[in-house]
Design an enzyme around this catalytic site. Structure first.
Site, PDB file in Angstrom:
ATOM      1  N   ASP A  61       9.334 -15.086  -6.905  1.00  0.00           N
ATOM      2  CA  ASP A  61       8.013 -14.715  -6.206  1.00  0.00           C
ATOM      3  C   ASP A  61       6.820 -15.107  -6.847  1.00  0.00           C
ATOM      4  OD1 ASP A  61       9.551 -13.574  -4.170  1.00  0.00           O
ATOM      5  OD2 ASP A  61       9.121 -11.644  -4.663  1.00  0.00           O
TER       6      ASP A  61
ATOM      7  N   LYS B 150      -3.454 -10.149  16.821  1.00  0.00           N
ATOM      8  CA  LYS B 150      -2.988 -10.270  18.168  1.00  0.00           C
ATOM      9  C   LYS B 150      -4.135 -10.284  18.995  1.00  0.00           C
ATOM     10  CE  LYS B 150       1.754  -8.761  17.188  1.00  0.00           C
ATOM     11  NZ  LYS B 150       2.769  -7.745  17.289  1.00  0.00           N
TER      12      LYS B 150
ATOM     13  N   HIS C 121      14.705 -12.952   0.080  1.00  0.00           N
ATOM     14  CA  HIS C 121      13.902 -12.119  -1.158  1.00  0.00           C
ATOM     15  C   HIS C 121      14.195 -13.039  -2.580  1.00  0.00           C
ATOM     16  CE1 HIS C 121      11.839  -8.710   0.703  1.00  0.00           C
ATOM     17  NE2 HIS C 121      13.065  -8.562   1.561  1.00  0.00           N
TER      18      HIS C 121
ATOM     19  N   TYR D 118      16.400 -16.488  -3.514  1.00  0.00           N
ATOM     20  CA  TYR D 118      15.815 -17.565  -3.741  1.00  0.00           C
ATOM     21  C   TYR D 118      16.456 -17.929  -5.480  1.00  0.00           C
ATOM     22  CZ  TYR D 118      12.233 -15.951  -0.681  1.00  0.00           C
ATOM     23  OH  TYR D 118      11.753 -15.372   0.809  1.00  0.00           O
TER      24      TYR D 118
ATOM     25  N   ARG E 162       0.891  -1.129   0.103  1.00  0.00           N
ATOM     26  CA  ARG E 162       0.053  -0.164  -0.033  1.00  0.00           C
ATOM     27  C   ARG E 162       0.745   1.199  -0.018  1.00  0.00           C
ATOM     28  NH1 ARG E 162      -5.496  -0.386   1.223  1.00  0.00           N
ATOM     29  NH2 ARG E 162      -6.119  -2.227   1.798  1.00  0.00           N
TER      30      ARG E 162
ATOM     31  N   ILE F  70      15.763 -12.277  -4.959  1.00  0.00           N
ATOM     32  CA  ILE F  70      17.043 -12.536  -5.338  1.00  0.00           C
ATOM     33  C   ILE F  70      17.994 -13.523  -4.807  1.00  0.00           C
ATOM     34  CG2 ILE F  70      18.195 -10.743  -3.643  1.00  0.00           C
ATOM     35  CD1 ILE F  70      19.898  -9.734  -6.069  1.00  0.00           C
TER      36      ILE F  70
ATOM     37  N   ASP G 269      -6.929  -7.260  13.771  1.00  0.00           N
ATOM     38  CA  ASP G 269      -5.632  -7.449  14.521  1.00  0.00           C
ATOM     39  C   ASP G 269      -5.521  -8.906  14.960  1.00  0.00           C
ATOM     40  OD1 ASP G 269      -3.688  -7.231  16.296  1.00  0.00           O
ATOM     41  OD2 ASP G 269      -4.336  -5.799  17.591  1.00  0.00           O
TER      42      ASP G 269
END
Length: 376
Positions: free
Chosen positions: A168, A74, A138, A142, A46, A140, A72
């Protein structure tokens, strides 16, 4: 016409790219996707510029057709609410590190007791088991560990940072879609759901395809600019006089012959299929020098009427507004879920889902919503 996945309901806890891209495809094909985000720590996508119509363009695209719910995790009340509603869902997609959902009381074993038909897909970098399972990573990383980066790029400059996230998306997102839909089909027979462990590194490894076969069965190590398709032959990119590039993939005899005639390079016919490194270098150098003598437009005119696997390297903005893009409907206008103040526009151009059915249709209901604006 109806969407292919009408009736499937998905609870999506994933963020950033791998999980959201997977559920985007499922939503485009008709699945009802409810995207759960933290009200305190919303999906970082976002916040990623640029912005249009008051929202990040990446978020508006990746969360197309989805309902945004702010919870939430939690808060015990949020967990209780999810457990209360889980029987309504067919599929859960989550992208936390291994063990997080178990600590929250939202792991597969717990939710499957409530809904035995639940299909539960976990997407991580390194999988649910093994010594790497808790490591951060990230795309790169992988790509590096999968071996792909090791035989890509140039010998003098090393592996390139790609313009897209292969592990990804092709590793995580698309394998998740395949696995989820396979589990849906299996559930029609067994009546039961199951858990799915998608590791982006695992799933990008098979994209080595022919190179891996050469290593495993042929005992042949792979290096940059060695093989037919990684720059070891004239199958490559070539700079034009005006600093643009042509892609040349004329490997088969009929294409090689047509290319040799167009370039007026008999050397290509003589040594283009040679297995000797020096011959390959000589052919590439001859093509490199020839392509450098004309502009991209001039070469496009020469190759326009030829069927020899030669195409210009387009910038993304050129590609998305090209004739091919229009003919194959790469871009679609999607109704805005969010409109900035005094915004007269009602639609946003986005990438279309590329799958084309003869009877089913894609749905493009709205762009990504504001946090918590959805219903479930």
């Amino acid at each position: 016409m109806t969407a292919a996945l009408n009736g499937l309901k998905i609870l999506d806890f994933s963020t950033l790219l791998p999980g959201p891209f997977a559920t985007l495809y499922l939503a485009d094909m008709g699945a009802d996707v409810v995207h759960v985000e933290s009200p305190a720590r919303p999906d970082l996508i976002r916040l990623l510029p640029p912005y249009a119509h008051g929202q990040a363009t990446a978020h508006s695209y990746l969360n197309r057709n989805k309902q945004s719910i702010a919870l939430d995790l939690k808060n015990p009340q949020s967990i209780a609410l999810i457990r209360q509603k889980i029987s309504e869902f067919d599929i859960v997609v989550e992208q936390f590190r291994p063990g997080v959902m178990q600590r929250l009381g939202l792991d597969y074993a717990t939710l499957a007791e409530i809904n035995p038909r639940l299909i539960y897909c976990s997407i991580t970098g390194y999988g649910q088991t093994g010594s790497y399972s808790d490591k951060a990573g990230h795309d790169i990383n992988y790509m590096a560990l999968s071996g792909i980066a090791g035989h890509s790029g140039r010998q003098v400059s090393g592996p390139p940072p790609l313009g897209i996230q292969v592990a990804d998306v092709a590793g995580g997102s698309l394998h998740a879609v395949i696995a989820i839909l396979a589990a849906v089909i299996e559930r029609q027979v067994s009546g039961l759901g199951q858990s799915i462990d998608i590791a982006m590194t695992d799933c990008v490894v098979p994209m080595n395809t022919m190179a891996a076969a050469a290593v495993l069965a042929g005992g042949q190590p792979q290096y940059a600019e060695q093989a037919h398709l990684n720059g070891g032959t004239f199958y490559d990119y070539y700079e034009t006089e005006d600093s643009h590039y042509l892609s040349i993939g004329s490997l088969e005899p009929q294409f090689m012959s047509g290319l040799a005639a167009a370039l007026e390079l008999p050397l290509l016919l003589e040594k283009g299929a040679s297995l000797h490194a020096e011959d390959r270098k000589a052919v590439k150098q001859a093509i490199r020098e020839k392509i450098k003598t004309r502009s991209l437009t001039a070469w496009q005119q020469i190759f326009a009427g030829l069927d020899v696997c030669v195409e210009p390297v387009l910038q993304l903005d050129e590609a998305l507004y090209s004739t091919l893009a229009k003919e194959r409907q790469w871009v679609v206008d999607v109704p805005l879920a969010v409109r900035a103040e005094n915004d007269a526009e009602t639609m946003e151009p986005q990438l279309a889902c590329p799958i084309k059915f003869s009877r089913s249709e894609m749905q493009y209901g709205h762009t990504g919503q504001q946090l918590g604006a959805g219903t479930w």
